[in-house]
Design an enzyme around this catalytic site. Structure first.
Site, PDB file in Angstrom:
ATOM      1  N   SER A  20      -4.812  11.957  -9.971  1.00  0.00           N
ATOM      2  CA  SER A  20      -5.472  11.779  -8.731  1.00  0.00           C
ATOM      3  C   SER A  20      -5.101  12.894  -7.539  1.00  0.00           C
ATOM      4  O   SER A  20      -4.250  13.895  -8.181  1.00  0.00           O
ATOM      5  CB  SER A  20      -4.671  10.462  -7.876  1.00  0.00           C
ATOM      6  OG  SER A  20      -3.337  10.823  -7.724  1.00  0.00           O
ATOM      7  N   ASP A  22      -9.288  11.931 -10.862  1.00  0.00           N
ATOM      8  CA  ASP A  22      -9.446  10.461 -10.172  1.00  0.00           C
ATOM      9  C   ASP A  22      -9.610  10.560  -8.723  1.00  0.00           C
ATOM     10  O   ASP A  22      -8.926  11.035  -7.982  1.00  0.00           O
ATOM     11  CB  ASP A  22      -7.964   9.770 -10.661  1.00  0.00           C
ATOM     12  CG  ASP A  22      -8.213   8.272 -10.678  1.00  0.00           C
ATOM     13  OD1 ASP A  22      -9.231   7.691 -10.663  1.00  0.00           O
ATOM     14  OD2 ASP A  22      -6.927   7.441 -10.389  1.00  0.00           O
ATOM     15  N   GLU A  55     -18.579   5.875  -7.947  1.00  0.00           N
ATOM     16  CA  GLU A  55     -17.844   4.592  -7.357  1.00  0.00           C
ATOM     17  C   GLU A  55     -19.036   3.902  -6.474  1.00  0.00           C
ATOM     18  O   GLU A  55     -19.266   4.294  -5.367  1.00  0.00           O
ATOM     19  CB  GLU A  55     -16.535   4.675  -7.127  1.00  0.00           C
ATOM     20  CG  GLU A  55     -15.910   3.327  -6.571  1.00  0.00           C
ATOM     21  CD  GLU A  55     -14.671   3.418  -6.331  1.00  0.00           C
ATOM     22  OE1 GLU A  55     -13.835   4.049  -6.976  1.00  0.00           O
ATOM     23  OE2 GLU A  55     -14.308   2.754  -5.298  1.00  0.00           O
ATOM     24  N   HIS A  57      -5.996  -1.669  -7.601  1.00  0.00           N
ATOM     25  CA  HIS A  57      -5.045  -0.826  -7.780  1.00  0.00           C
ATOM     26  C   HIS A  57      -3.522  -1.448  -7.514  1.00  0.00           C
ATOM     27  O   HIS A  57      -3.303  -2.297  -6.747  1.00  0.00           O
ATOM     28  CB  HIS A  57      -5.095   0.304  -7.071  1.00  0.00           C
ATOM     29  CG  HIS A  57      -6.424   1.272  -7.444  1.00  0.00           C
ATOM     30  ND1 HIS A  57      -7.106   1.702  -6.368  1.00  0.00           N
ATOM     31  CD2 HIS A  57      -6.627   1.568  -8.404  1.00  0.00           C
ATOM     32  CE1 HIS A  57      -8.539   2.313  -7.054  1.00  0.00           C
ATOM     33  NE2 HIS A  57      -7.915   2.331  -8.314  1.00  0.00           N
ATOM     34  N   GLY A  58      -2.592  -1.359  -8.438  1.00  0.00           N
ATOM     35  CA  GLY A  58      -1.508  -1.907  -8.377  1.00  0.00           C
ATOM     36  C   GLY A  58      -1.387  -3.269  -9.096  1.00  0.00           C
ATOM     37  O   GLY A  58      -2.352  -3.729  -9.833  1.00  0.00           O
ATOM     38  N   HIS A  65     -11.463  -0.071 -12.983  1.00  0.00           N
ATOM     39  CA  HIS A  65     -10.260   0.448 -12.200  1.00  0.00           C
ATOM     40  C   HIS A  65      -9.280  -0.814 -11.926  1.00  0.00           C
ATOM     41  O   HIS A  65      -9.278  -1.956 -12.115  1.00  0.00           O
ATOM     42  CB  HIS A  65     -10.586   1.244 -10.714  1.00  0.00           C
ATOM     43  CG  HIS A  65     -11.111   2.503 -10.760  1.00  0.00           C
ATOM     44  ND1 HIS A  65     -10.421   3.584 -10.193  1.00  0.00           N
ATOM     45  CD2 HIS A  65     -12.386   2.859 -11.195  1.00  0.00           C
ATOM     46  CE1 HIS A  65     -11.273   4.561 -10.687  1.00  0.00           C
ATOM     47  NE2 HIS A  65     -12.123   4.214 -10.956  1.00  0.00           N
TER      48      HIS A  65
HETATM   49  P1  13P Z   1      -3.581   0.482 -11.756  1.00  0.00           P
HETATM   50  O1  13P Z   1      -2.369   1.448 -11.043  1.00  0.00           O
HETATM   51  O2  13P Z   1      -3.670  -0.908 -11.072  1.00  0.00           O
HETATM   52  O3  13P Z   1      -3.307   0.434 -13.075  1.00  0.00           O
HETATM   53  O4  13P Z   1      -4.905   1.340 -11.217  1.00  0.00           O
HETATM   54  C1  13P Z   1      -5.033   2.411 -12.005  1.00  0.00           C
HETATM   55  C2  13P Z   1      -6.442   3.241 -11.513  1.00  0.00           C
HETATM   56  O5  13P Z   1      -7.304   2.439 -11.460  1.00  0.00           O
HETATM   57  C3  13P Z   1      -6.747   4.564 -11.154  1.00  0.00           C
HETATM   58  O6  13P Z   1      -7.682   4.843 -10.422  1.00  0.00           O
END
Ligand code: 13P
Length: 284
Positions: free
Chosen positions: A50, A82, A134, A180-181, A208
Site C-alpha cells: 500500500s 495496493d 475497483e 479490511h480488518g 479484498h
Molecule cells: P485484510 O487486512 O482484511 O486481510 O485486507 C487486506 C486487503 O484487502 C488489502 O488490500
C-alpha cells in the site's frame, strides 16, 4: 526469476478455478515469511504494498526486497501497488519497478473511475504491467483509508461489467461485503454478485479483506469466480501476538532477532494455510 506481472497468473487462476494470494508486505519479516511459505507450497503469489507501507518501509527498500526474494527463486512473484490513489501514484510505482498496479477510484463517480482506470490500463499494458481496478466501496480500515460499514456499498453487477468492458483491467475488485480488518460478526458476502459479474467477464474477481473470512466462504467465493484474495490483517495479528507473548514471557529479552524469528514462523504458517485454502499451492 525476475518479478512478473499478474497477467498470466490471473488467466491461469480463472481457467483452473483457484485464487492467487495477495499478501501485503509491511517490512522485511513479512517479505521473508511470505516467500518462505511460497517456496514450501510451490505457490505463485503477489506482494501487495500500500502507499502507507511504502512510506513506512521506504520505496527503495520495498522494490529491492521484492526483487531479492523473486530473483533467488523459480516461483512467480508479482510486486503490486495496493490501492493506488491517483494516476501519478500509479505511474510512480511503475517507474520504481512494480510489475502490477491497482488504481482505486471507487470513491469517484463511475465515469471518472472508468476514465482514469482506462488511461492507466493503456499506459501500463504498453509496458507489460498488469492493472487491478475497483468498484463499490469496501468497508473497514486500511492505512489512512477508513470506511464506516454504513458507507460500504456493494458493487452493482451491470456497472461492474461495464467497468470491465470499458477499461480492460486484468483483475477486478468489487465490493461484495468483505471489509479490511477483522470482522465483528460473520461477513455477509454477496456470492450472487460475484457469480453474475464473473460469468460476464473473462478476468478474475478480487476479494479484498480476506482476513477473518470463514474457510467455507472463501471456497464458495472461488467457486463463483474470485481469483485473487488479499490478506494483511491476519499476518499482522500473527506477528504482533507472537512478539507480545514472547516479551511478556521474557521481559529481559532485548535482541529483536529472538522475537522476530518466531514472528516470521507464525506468519509463514498463516500464509501457507491460505495458499492451500486458495488452491494456489503447487500451481507454480
Ligand atoms: P485484510 O487486512 O482484511 O486481510 O485486507 C487486506 C486487503 O484487502 C488489502 O488490500
Amino acid at each position: 526469476m525476475p518479478l512478473v506481472p499478474m497477467t498470466e497468473l490471473a488467466q491461469q487462476a480463472k481457467r483452473e478455478q483457484f485464487a492467487i494470494g495477495q499478501f501485503n508486505m509491511n517490512n522485511l519479516e513479512f517479505a521473508k515469511a511470505i516467500m518462505e511459505a511460497a517456496e514450501r507450497e510451490r505457490a505463485p503469489f503477489i506482494y501487495g504494498v500500500s502507499e502507507g507501507a511504502m512510506k513506512y518501509m521506504g520505496e527503495r527498500y520495498v522494490v529491492a526486497l521484492a526483487r531479492a526474494a523473486a530473483e533467488a527463486s523459480d516461483i512467480p512473484v508479482v510486486l503490486h501497488l495496493d490501492h493506488g490513489s491517483s494516476f501519478e501514484s500509479v505511474m510512480h510505482a511503475i517507474r520504481l519497478g512494480f510489475t502490477s498496479v491497482m488504481f482505486d477510484g471507487s470513491h469517484l463517480p463511475l465515469d471518472e473511475n472508468i476514465r482514469i482506470t482506462r488511461d492507466i490500463v493503456r499506459v501500463a499494458h504498453a509496458m507489460g504491467i498488469s492493472v487491478e481496478g475497483e468498484l463499490g466501496t469496501i468497508g473497514g480500515v486500511e492505512d489512512d483509508l477508513s470506511v464506516a460499514d454504513d458507507d460500504a456499498h456493494i458493487a452493482k453487477p451491470e456497472e461492474a461489467i461495464r467497468f470491465y468492458e470499458e477499461t480492460g483491467v486484468d483483475v477486478l475488485a468489487i465490493a461484495v461485503g468483505t471489509a479490511h480488518g477483522m470482522y465483528k460478526g460473520k461477513p455477509h458476502i454477496r456470492f450472487d454478485v460475484i457469480e453474475e459479474v464473473a460469468r460476464a467477464i473473462p478476468v478474475p474477481i478480487v476479494l479484498h479483506g480476506g482476513s477473518g473470512v470463514p474457510d467455507e466462504d472463501i471456497r464458495l467465493a472461488i467457486e463463483k469466480g474470485v481469483g485473487k484474495i488479499n490478506v494483511n490483517t491476519e499476518n499482522q495479528i500473527a506477528m504482533t501476538r507472537t512478539i507480545r507473548k514472547m516479551l511478556q514471557e521474557k521481559p529481559d529479552l532485548y535482541d529483536p532477532r529472538k522475537y522476530l524469528g518466531p514472528a516470521i514462523e507464525a506468519m509463514r504458517e498463516v500464509v501457507q494455510q491460505k495458499m492451500r485454502l486458495f488452491g494456489s499451492s503447487q500451481k507454480a
